[in-house]
Write a protein that holds these residues in place. Structure first.
Motif, PDB file in Angstrom:
ATOM      1  N   ASN A   1       8.627   6.011  -1.974  1.00  0.00           N
ATOM      2  CA  ASN A   1       7.400   5.295  -2.329  1.00  0.00           C
ATOM      3  C   ASN A   1       6.603   4.915  -1.081  1.00  0.00           C
ATOM      4  N   ARG A   2       7.296   4.545  -0.019  1.00  0.00           N
ATOM      5  CA  ARG A   2       6.596   4.180   1.214  1.00  0.00           C
ATOM      6  C   ARG A   2       5.891   5.392   1.827  1.00  0.00           C
ATOM      7  N   GLU A   3       6.523   6.573   1.759  1.00  0.00           N
ATOM      8  CA  GLU A   3       5.904   7.782   2.298  1.00  0.00           C
ATOM      9  C   GLU A   3       4.631   8.134   1.526  1.00  0.00           C
ATOM     10  N   TRP A   4       4.702   8.051   0.200  1.00  0.00           N
ATOM     11  CA  TRP A   4       3.514   8.345  -0.607  1.00  0.00           C
ATOM     12  C   TRP A   4       2.431   7.303  -0.360  1.00  0.00           C
ATOM     13  N   PHE A   5       2.810   6.034  -0.304  1.00  0.00           N
ATOM     14  CA  PHE A   5       1.838   4.960  -0.081  1.00  0.00           C
ATOM     15  C   PHE A   5       1.149   5.117   1.275  1.00  0.00           C
ATOM     16  N   THR A   6       1.915   5.472   2.296  1.00  0.00           N
ATOM     17  CA  THR A   6       1.342   5.629   3.632  1.00  0.00           C
ATOM     18  C   THR A   6       0.353   6.781   3.678  1.00  0.00           C
ATOM     19  N   MET A   7       0.678   7.880   3.010  1.00  0.00           N
ATOM     20  CA  MET A   7      -0.238   9.015   2.985  1.00  0.00           C
ATOM     21  C   MET A   7      -1.541   8.655   2.281  1.00  0.00           C
ATOM     22  N   GLN A   8      -1.463   7.881   1.196  1.00  0.00           N
ATOM     23  CA  GLN A   8      -2.669   7.463   0.498  1.00  0.00           C
ATOM     24  C   GLN A   8      -3.524   6.534   1.368  1.00  0.00           C
ATOM     25  N   GLN A   9      -2.869   5.637   2.104  1.00  0.00           N
ATOM     26  CA  GLN A   9      -3.612   4.731   2.959  1.00  0.00           C
ATOM     27  C   GLN A   9      -4.269   5.466   4.122  1.00  0.00           C
ATOM     28  N   GLU A  10      -3.614   6.492   4.649  1.00  0.00           N
ATOM     29  CA  GLU A  10      -4.220   7.281   5.731  1.00  0.00           C
ATOM     30  C   GLU A  10      -5.462   8.010   5.250  1.00  0.00           C
ATOM     31  N   LYS A  11      -5.475   8.450   3.992  1.00  0.00           N
ATOM     32  CA  LYS A  11      -6.675   9.070   3.434  1.00  0.00           C
ATOM     33  C   LYS A  11      -7.801   8.046   3.344  1.00  0.00           C
ATOM     34  N   ARG A  12      -7.453   6.816   2.971  1.00  0.00           N
ATOM     35  CA  ARG A  12      -8.467   5.759   2.908  1.00  0.00           C
ATOM     36  C   ARG A  12      -9.026   5.466   4.289  1.00  0.00           C
ATOM     37  N   PHE A  13      -8.153   5.418   5.285  1.00  0.00           N
ATOM     38  CA  PHE A  13      -8.624   5.168   6.652  1.00  0.00           C
ATOM     39  C   PHE A  13      -9.532   6.294   7.126  1.00  0.00           C
ATOM     40  N   ALA A  14      -9.196   7.524   6.752  1.00  0.00           N
ATOM     41  CA  ALA A  14     -10.029   8.654   7.156  1.00  0.00           C
ATOM     42  C   ALA A  14     -11.414   8.579   6.531  1.00  0.00           C
ATOM     43  N   ASN A  15     -11.530   7.944   5.355  1.00  0.00           N
ATOM     44  CA  ASN A  15     -12.823   7.786   4.691  1.00  0.00           C
ATOM     45  C   ASN A  15     -13.573   6.556   5.159  1.00  0.00           C
ATOM     46  N   GLY A  16     -13.019   5.837   6.122  1.00  0.00           N
ATOM     47  CA  GLY A  16     -13.703   4.665   6.660  1.00  0.00           C
ATOM     48  C   GLY A  16     -13.434   3.374   5.921  1.00  0.00           C
ATOM     49  N   GLU A  17     -12.492   3.345   4.993  1.00  0.00           N
ATOM     50  CA  GLU A  17     -12.184   2.116   4.263  1.00  0.00           C
ATOM     51  C   GLU A  17     -11.320   1.194   5.121  1.00  0.00           C
ATOM     52  N   MET A  18     -11.373  -0.098   4.800  1.00  0.00           N
ATOM     53  CA  MET A  18     -10.630  -1.107   5.545  1.00  0.00           C
ATOM     54  C   MET A  18      -9.651  -1.817   4.621  1.00  0.00           C
ATOM     55  N   THR A  19      -8.607  -2.377   5.211  1.00  0.00           N
ATOM     56  CA  THR A  19      -7.664  -3.190   4.451  1.00  0.00           C
ATOM     57  C   THR A  19      -8.248  -4.585   4.243  1.00  0.00           C
ATOM     58  N   VAL A  20      -7.578  -5.373   3.406  1.00  0.00           N
ATOM     59  CA  VAL A  20      -8.065  -6.723   3.131  1.00  0.00           C
ATOM     60  C   VAL A  20      -8.016  -7.594   4.387  1.00  0.00           C
ATOM     61  N   TYR A  21      -7.055  -7.336   5.266  1.00  0.00           N
ATOM     62  CA  TYR A  21      -6.949  -8.126   6.494  1.00  0.00           C
ATOM     63  C   TYR A  21      -8.058  -7.752   7.483  1.00  0.00           C
ATOM     64  N   GLU A  22      -8.374  -6.470   7.576  1.00  0.00           N
ATOM     65  CA  GLU A  22      -9.466  -6.056   8.448  1.00  0.00           C
ATOM     66  C   GLU A  22     -10.810  -6.553   7.920  1.00  0.00           C
ATOM     67  N   GLN A  23     -10.955  -6.585   6.591  1.00  0.00           N
ATOM     68  CA  GLN A  23     -12.190  -7.108   6.010  1.00  0.00           C
ATOM     69  C   GLN A  23     -12.323  -8.603   6.280  1.00  0.00           C
ATOM     70  N   MET A  24     -11.202  -9.330   6.231  1.00  0.00           N
ATOM     71  CA  MET A  24     -11.236 -10.761   6.526  1.00  0.00           C
ATOM     72  C   MET A  24     -11.620 -11.008   7.982  1.00  0.00           C
ATOM     73  N   ALA A  25     -11.105 -10.179   8.898  1.00  0.00           N
ATOM     74  CA  ALA A  25     -11.474 -10.326  10.307  1.00  0.00           C
ATOM     75  C   ALA A  25     -12.961 -10.019  10.517  1.00  0.00           C
ATOM     76  N   LYS A  26     -13.477  -9.028   9.785  1.00  0.00           N
ATOM     77  CA  LYS A  26     -14.892  -8.695   9.903  1.00  0.00           C
ATOM     78  C   LYS A  26     -15.767  -9.818   9.362  1.00  0.00           C
ATOM     79  N   ASP A  27     -15.388 -10.393   8.233  1.00  0.00           N
ATOM     80  CA  ASP A  27     -16.162 -11.501   7.662  1.00  0.00           C
ATOM     81  C   ASP A  27     -16.161 -12.716   8.583  1.00  0.00           C
ATOM     82  N   ARG A  28     -15.031 -12.963   9.228  1.00  0.00           N
ATOM     83  CA  ARG A  28     -14.973 -14.097  10.155  1.00  0.00           C
ATOM     84  C   ARG A  28     -15.854 -13.843  11.375  1.00  0.00           C
ATOM     85  N   ALA A  29     -15.891 -12.602  11.862  1.00  0.00           N
ATOM     86  CA  ALA A  29     -16.747 -12.289  13.000  1.00  0.00           C
ATOM     87  C   ALA A  29     -18.221 -12.438  12.647  1.00  0.00           C
ATOM     88  N   GLU A  30     -18.568 -12.203  11.384  1.00  0.00           N
ATOM     89  CA  GLU A  30     -19.954 -12.342  10.948  1.00  0.00           C
ATOM     90  C   GLU A  30     -20.290 -13.757  10.482  1.00  0.00           C
TER      91      GLU A  30
END
Length: 290
Positions: free
Chosen positions: A118-147
């Motif tokens: 399950n971790r291998e499949w989950f990691t591959m899906q997340q890498e596809k999201r990163f390749a499309n420019g999507e962010m995780t909830v933690y990265e979005q929180m850091a961006k909102d705090r910077a703004e």
């Protein structure tokens, strides 16, 4: 072609997202106080301590009195939790994952599977999201705090109170010499390790996976316990110094002689009906009793 007598490496294990990255994901403490740091890079040198996939390892020395450090997890695992690849602390606040996640809604937290498949499949899906420019909830929180979008969030304010106000470079010191603890070290001053007694107690049992997943982390438990104590003291202080209740609060016994005057506040007058005239009455804002 694989070598005869050895099993072929699965293709999925080689699809690591940080094999083409030139720089690691590190916090300021792990990089050290110097402006320039010399690093060595080894492609597919070690396996990630979380997902067990080979990844690019960086190694450097953050200071003259520091030990050599290296990346411990791959960049994909680091981005999933928004943590440093070496110390596994949050990049935004410098806090353990367990402390940070305790102030985030459970529905917004990112849950990573622990089983290998399950971790291998989950990691591959997340890498596809990163390749499309999507962010995780933690990265979005850091961006909102910077703004400046989370300036009024009480959870962010609590995390800011918990984080350190100055860099803690002692974390980069050499490890304790195990032979010195046994009384068997013969190197003396030339020993590259610290000649101190090892730390005991709950902080002596720290696990990298517990730190990453945010469970059973002794450092996080200590910080949360201290935070609860400070919150209790803050609420008690606010309760005893509350104004507008008409209660008398004497000064402490060890106060200076010129400040032994007790003060009290008189509550504001009750609201009157707009159709009737208010009775003339004087309400002093504050009175002193000698």
């Amino acid at each position: 072609m694989p070598t005869a007598g050895k099993a072929a490496t699965p293709v999925s294990l080689m699809a690591v997202g940080d094999s083409d990255k030139e720089l690691p994901i590190l916090c300021d403490i792990c990089l050290g106080p110097h402006e320039y740091v010399r690093m060595t890079r080894a492609d597919f040198d070690k396996e990630c301590k979380i997902c067990a996939r080979p990844f690019t390892v960086f190694r450097w020395r953050p200071g003259k009195d520091a030990r050599y450090k290296k990346t411990e997890v791959c960049q994909t695992c680091a981005r999933l939790k928004n943590v440093c690849q070496t110390c596994l602390l949050d990049l935004e606040f410098g806090l353990p994952v367990q402390v940070r996640d305790s102030f985030i809604k459970e529905s917004e937290q990112l849950t990573i599977p622990k089983s290998e498949v399950n971790r291998e499949w989950f990691t591959m899906q997340q890498e596809k999201r990163f390749a499309n420019g999507e962010m995780t909830v933690y990265e979005q929180m850091a961006k909102d705090r910077a703004e400046g979008l989370t300036s009024s969030d009480p959870n962010v304010s609590a995390l800011l109170r918990l984080q350190r106000t100055a860099p803690y470079y002692k974390r980069n010191r050499p490890h304790v010499c195990s032979f010195f603890a046994k009384g068997e070290c013969t190197r003396g001053a030339s020993c590259p390790y610290r000649h101190e007694q090892p730390e005991t107690g709950e902080l002596a049992h720290q696990n990298m996976k517990d730190r990453y997943y945010g469970v059973n982390d002794p450092v996080a438990k200590k910080m949360l316990r201290r935070h609860d104590e400070e919150e209790t003291k803050r609420k008690e202080a606010k309760k005893h110094h509350e104004i507008g209740q008409g209660q008398l609060y004497p000064a402490p016994k060890d106060a200076p002689p010129d400040t032994t005057k007790a003060t009290f506040a008189v509550p504001a007058p009750p609201p009157t009906d707009p159709g009737t005239a208010a009775e003339p009455h004087q309400y002093p804002s504050q009175a002193q009793i000698f």
